[in-house]
Design a protein around this motif. Structure first.
Motif: not given
Length: 125
Positions: A49, A58-60, A65, A69-70, A81
């Motif tokens: 992430s 954010t990006y996962y 996914k 959760t970042i 994280l």
């Protein structure tokens, strides 16, 4: 000089949760993307992430996914994280890394020049 220090790794049972922290210093984080990566024994390092420290966008990776959760805390220069519903495939050394924010997000390890020392996460009963 960029310094990244991870913490929070531990032994956790399958289905459990863990929160990792990445404390950053030496850089103005508002200009950076911070990524989380992991490397299991015998496997290549993979991106998990990343987050834009300035916008919080954010990006996962697909593999995490909905479970991970970042987030970031601007006042503490720290990225977190949160990992839920952990399974044995999440066992790895987890690293945080920093890159100057240019263009789109990237989870390619080679795009990140600055790395922490890693923290071990083991998911086992």
């Amino acid at each position: 000089q960029v310094q990244l220090v991870e913490s929070g790794g531990d032994l956790v049972q399958p289905g459990g949760s863990l929160r990792l922290s990445c404390a950053a210093s030496g850089i103005a984080l508002g200009f950076y993307h911070i990524g989380w990566f992991r490397q299991a024994p015998g496997k290549e390092r993979e991106g998990v992430s990343c987050i834009s420290f300035s916008t919080g966008r954010t990006y996962y990776a697909d593999s995490v996914k909905g479970r991970f959760t970042i987030s970031r805390d601007n006042t503490k220069n720290t990225v977190y994280l949160q990992m839920n519903s952990l399974n044995s495939e999440d066992t790895a050394v987890y690293y945080c890394a920093a890159r100057i924010a240019r263009g789109d997000f990237s989870l390619a390890p080679g795009q990140y020049p600055s790395w922490g020392q890693g923290t071990q996460v083991t998911v086992s009963s």
